[in-house]
Design an enzyme around this catalytic site. Structure first.
Site, mmCIF file in Angstrom:
data_model
loop_
_atom_site.group_PDB
_atom_site.id
_atom_site.type_symbol
_atom_site.label_atom_id
_atom_site.label_comp_id
_atom_site.label_asym_id
_atom_site.label_seq_id
_atom_site.Cartn_x
_atom_site.Cartn_y
_atom_site.Cartn_z
ATOM 1 N N LYS A 141 -5.807 -9.328 -10.188
ATOM 2 C CA LYS A 141 -6.870 -9.328 -9.232
ATOM 3 C C LYS A 141 -8.037 -8.437 -9.984
ATOM 4 C CE LYS A 141 -7.855 -9.412 -4.154
ATOM 5 N NZ LYS A 141 -7.393 -9.013 -3.188
ATOM 6 N N LYS A 200 -11.989 -2.376 -9.158
ATOM 7 C CA LYS A 200 -12.765 -1.351 -9.743
ATOM 8 C C LYS A 200 -11.644 -0.571 -10.408
ATOM 9 C CE LYS A 200 -17.074 0.156 -7.981
ATOM 10 N NZ LYS A 200 -17.827 1.008 -6.939
ATOM 11 N N LYS A 237 0.653 -1.218 0.042
ATOM 12 C CA LYS A 237 -0.084 -0.095 0.046
ATOM 13 C C LYS A 237 0.962 1.309 -0.025
ATOM 14 C CE LYS A 237 -4.278 -1.731 2.249
ATOM 15 N NZ LYS A 237 -4.944 -1.777 3.389
#
Ligand code: SF4
Length: 325
Positions: free
Chosen positions: A191, A194, A111
């Site tokens: 994966k 959106k 992240k």
């Protein structure tokens, strides 16, 4: 019934990846576990986001989760920020969680690399809040994907550390294995997400479903209609495993490996089955959109039930810590 905890980010409308990876399992798990199912908005604020849209995202997610068949009379469905004890227990766990353990979390590294402009303490502390989410309800079962197994192991370490230092209070939860096979996005590369535009909203129209599936990646070795294909090397076939019955799967396998059917036939058959499968979801969703008070009511009842358990746990935590209650 054993207690289970699971959370989902309020990413707005559900897409196929969330549905197949999590919510579909929730609908089954609510029959065999006492489920706390949480829309984790406190986790979501560790990423860059638009505050004006957060409430809408939460509502859309709750609507979709209910439309998928999660029953608020069986499971406790609630919003994380409606139960402030989550962050309270997170702070307590910060006092027993190891800095070194958190530094080794691969998701923190990923992240941080993805949002270098916003590496906040919340991103670092995220797994401790996850431990609080789970242990606040003394859940012994957590359905997790492979990418979350390191976090669940940290939850067990935190439970152990707390129990060792202050006296036994928390269980060490176990993983509930999911039957969901590995599923990539419609691009067949990453994966489903959106942000990568490689998925399909559950609320898509029939036309959108057909169009998205028509563009989906197939066995890369099957270049022309005459080439024989290999369903085991085709991401689209994975969707047939979810949405098509055994007879239809056998038809695809036989037709693909002999080139009797083309990918267009295969995709059309899949689109028919996806549309058919989502019929109940759509009917329930339309009803919830027409009556949003049903969603508000479910979330309110869920928060009340979750808070009652959370308060009891925090009373026990305060005693163990020797705090002046
Ligand atoms: Fe994949 Fe179906 Fe095409 Fe075979 S026929 S490669 S299973 S899309």
């Amino acid at each position: 019934m054993k207690t289970l905890f699971s959370g989902i980010q309020p990413s707005g409308e559900l897409h196929l990846g969330n549905y197949l990876g999590a919510i579909r399992n929730w609908v089954d798990l609510q029959e065999t576990y006492f489920c706390y199912l949480c829309i984790v908005d406190y986790h979501a604020i560790t990423q860059s986001y638009e505050p004006k849209l957060m409430k809408q995202r939460v509502l859309e997610m709750a609507t979709d989760v209910l439309a998928c068949g999660v029953d608020p009379d069986k499971a406790v469905l609630f919003v994380q920020s409606h139960v402030p004890e989550h962050t309270e227990l997170c702070w307590v766990f910060n006092a027993v969680a190891g800095f070194g353990d958190l530094s080794r979390m691969t998701q923190f590294k990923d992240k941080s690399a993805r949002q270098p402009e916003n590496v906040n303490v919340g991103v670092f502390d995220y797994p401790v809040l996850q431990a609080a989410d789970i242990l606040l309800y003394k859940a012994v079962a957590v359905p997790v994907g492979a990418d979350q197994s390191q976090h669940l192991e940290l939850t067990r370490r935190i439970a152990r550390a707390f129990n060792h230092r202050f006296g036994k209070l928390f269980p060490e939860p176990d993983t509930v294995l999911s039957q969901t096979p590995k599923l990539l996005g419609l691009d067949g590369k990453a994966k489903m997400s959106k942000s990568l535009d490689n998925t399909l909203a559950l609320a898509a129209t029939d036309k959108q479903i057909r169009r998205s599936l028509a563009r989906a990646a197939t066995d890369p070795a099957r270049v022309t209609r005459e080439d024989k294909g290999d369903p085991d090397n085709c991401n689209l076939y994975t969707l047939h495993r979810f949405f098509s019955d055994e007879e239809r799967q056998a038809w695809v396998r036989q037709g693909c490996t002999t080139a009797d059917i083309g990918c267009v036939d295969c995709k059309n058959a899949l689109a028919d089955n996806v549309i058919d499968h989502l019929g109940d979801y759509r009917r329930r969703r339309e009803d919830l959109l027409a009556h949003p008070e049903k969603v508000h009511d479910a979330l309110q009842r869920g928060a009340e039930k979750a808070r009652a358990t959370a308060r009891k746990t925090m009373e026990q935590v305060h005693k163990k810590l020797g705090l002046w209650a």
